[in-house]
Design an enzyme around this catalytic site. Structure first.
Site, mmCIF file in Angstrom:
data_model
loop_
_atom_site.group_PDB
_atom_site.id
_atom_site.type_symbol
_atom_site.label_atom_id
_atom_site.label_comp_id
_atom_site.label_asym_id
_atom_site.label_seq_id
_atom_site.Cartn_x
_atom_site.Cartn_y
_atom_site.Cartn_z
ATOM 1 N N SER A 15 10.185 2.089 7.454
ATOM 2 C CA SER A 15 9.670 2.329 6.103
ATOM 3 C C SER A 15 10.560 3.377 5.446
ATOM 4 O O SER A 15 11.777 3.176 5.365
ATOM 5 C CB SER A 15 8.201 2.768 6.179
ATOM 6 O OG SER A 15 7.652 2.926 4.897
ATOM 7 N N HIS A 42 9.718 -1.712 4.592
ATOM 8 C CA HIS A 42 8.909 -1.577 3.377
ATOM 9 C C HIS A 42 9.831 -1.106 2.261
ATOM 10 O O HIS A 42 10.322 0.022 2.300
ATOM 11 C CB HIS A 42 7.794 -0.555 3.567
ATOM 12 C CG HIS A 42 6.862 -0.895 4.698
ATOM 13 N ND1 HIS A 42 6.168 0.071 5.397
ATOM 14 C CD2 HIS A 42 6.522 -2.083 5.251
ATOM 15 C CE1 HIS A 42 5.425 -0.512 6.319
ATOM 16 N NE2 HIS A 42 5.633 -1.811 6.256
ATOM 17 N N ASP A 134 2.017 1.745 10.059
ATOM 18 C CA ASP A 134 2.256 0.323 10.297
ATOM 19 C C ASP A 134 3.218 0.182 11.468
ATOM 20 O O ASP A 134 4.202 0.907 11.569
ATOM 21 C CB ASP A 134 2.840 -0.316 9.036
ATOM 22 C CG ASP A 134 2.886 -1.845 9.109
ATOM 23 O OD1 ASP A 134 2.091 -2.419 9.872
ATOM 24 O OD2 ASP A 134 3.705 -2.437 8.388
#
EC number: 3.1.1.61
Length: 330
Positions: A15, A42, A134
């Site tokens: 991310s 992400h 995540d």
């Protein structure tokens, strides 16, 4: 004659700080490695094509953007695209517009879980720099299916939250500084595969929900227990997932949250509700000012006084909401 290395699938999630971490992790992988790499980062809509070009200049591997029904080939890195889950099934990758997990689509957990169920002990999950958490549930799934797990050393990651959360909630096979990941991947690709394991039934079921192949209340109830919480996205009932060391929630549509992601989502929902309330009150203020002006022109002093009292109440509510929103931002 040396034994040919078994095919491996390395799935990588990142991310914040992830673009530089992925480039460093794949910098020195040999082009003839008998492995493929699927990457979820992400990121925004306009970053993927540029990243494919940048990464292509930093690694010997072939780098392409993921596409639906594309066959997975050794020596290739596949980069996820925005707003579509990247999952694998029967040797091909699928792009799914399935429910968000941990507020994201693509979700690292969705990729890792599908890879775990499909490739089992041939799979390795690698979690790099990023915020929130995540990817940990996905690493747990890979472990449960016989695969290996690796995280970027949280102490040297640009953003430590994702790898640190994984380290705190499960036993990780390899904790590696990002500049050393290429060498570890190369060594693992030449090692014998870990012992085979059957994918647990609950993971197969959850993978079906996440890839939008199955979505119903009965399927979700088999995976967890109902809790008195609602899904921030679809407003449906949430179930707390069983068979995991991580507290997670899922609705029957398939939206999924860790506890931390659920709190973040509730915060976002509260802020949205406050903005709506503020907008409604501002509109009411404008209407009251117009009514007061009209009544003053008609010399209706009693009605003017009544509506000025209502205006004071509205202004008080507006100021209270603004104070709350300023506190939320601090």
């Amino acid at each position: 004659m040396a034994k040919k290395a078994s095919f491996r699938l390395f799935v990588i999630g990142a991310s914040s700080g992830g673009h530089s971490a992925v480039k460093a992790a794949l910098a020195n992988i040999p082009a003839d490695i008998n492995a493929a790499f699927l990457v979820v980062i992400h990121s925004g809509y306009n970053t993927i094509s540029n990243f494919v070009k940048h990464l292509s200049g930093r690694t010997s591997l072939k780098v392409v953007q993921a596409s639906h029904n594309l066959e997975i080939e050794a020596g290739t890195v596949y980069i996820s695209i925005p707003d579509k889950h990247l999952v694998v099934q029967d040797g091909v990758m699928l792009l799914s517009y399935g429910p968000r997990e941990n507020l994201f689509r693509p979700s690292i957990d969705a990729l890792f879980r599908s890879a775990a169920v499909t490739y089992k002990n041939q799979c390795m999950g690698i979690l790099l720099s990023g915020r929130l958490n995540d990817g940990t549930a996905g690493l747990e799934a890979i472990k449960d299916c016989g695969g290996l797990t690796m995280i970027q050393n949280p102490e040297t990651a640009e953003f430590e939250e994702m790898p640190l959360f994984a380290q705190q909630h499960m036993v990780i096979d390899f904790i590696v500084n990002v500049e050393d990941i290429s060498a570890v991947i190369d060594e693992i690709s030449m090692d014998d595969l870990p012992p085979e394991k059957e994918a647990p039934v609950h993971l197969i079921r959850e993978n079906a929900i996440a890839t939008n192949l199955k979505s119903d209340v009965i399927a979700t109830e088999s995976l967890g227990d109902r809790v008195p919480l609602s899904c921030p996205e679809c407003k449906g009932v949430l179930w707390e997932m069983k068979n995991s060391n991580i507290v997670r929630y899922r609705c029957h549509i398939g939206h999924s949250y860790t506890e931390e992601a659920l709190v973040e989502s509730k915060d976002n929902g509260l802020e949205e509700a406050l903005w709506i309330a503020l907008r409604t009150l501002e509109e009411k203020r404008m209407l009251l000012l117009k009514i007061i002006s009209d009544y003053k022109k008609r010399n209706l002093s009693q009605l003017v006084l009544s509506y000025e009292n209502k205006l004071e109440e509205v202004l008080r509510h507006i100021n209270q909401i603004r104070k709350v929103m300023q506190l939320e931002k601090q």
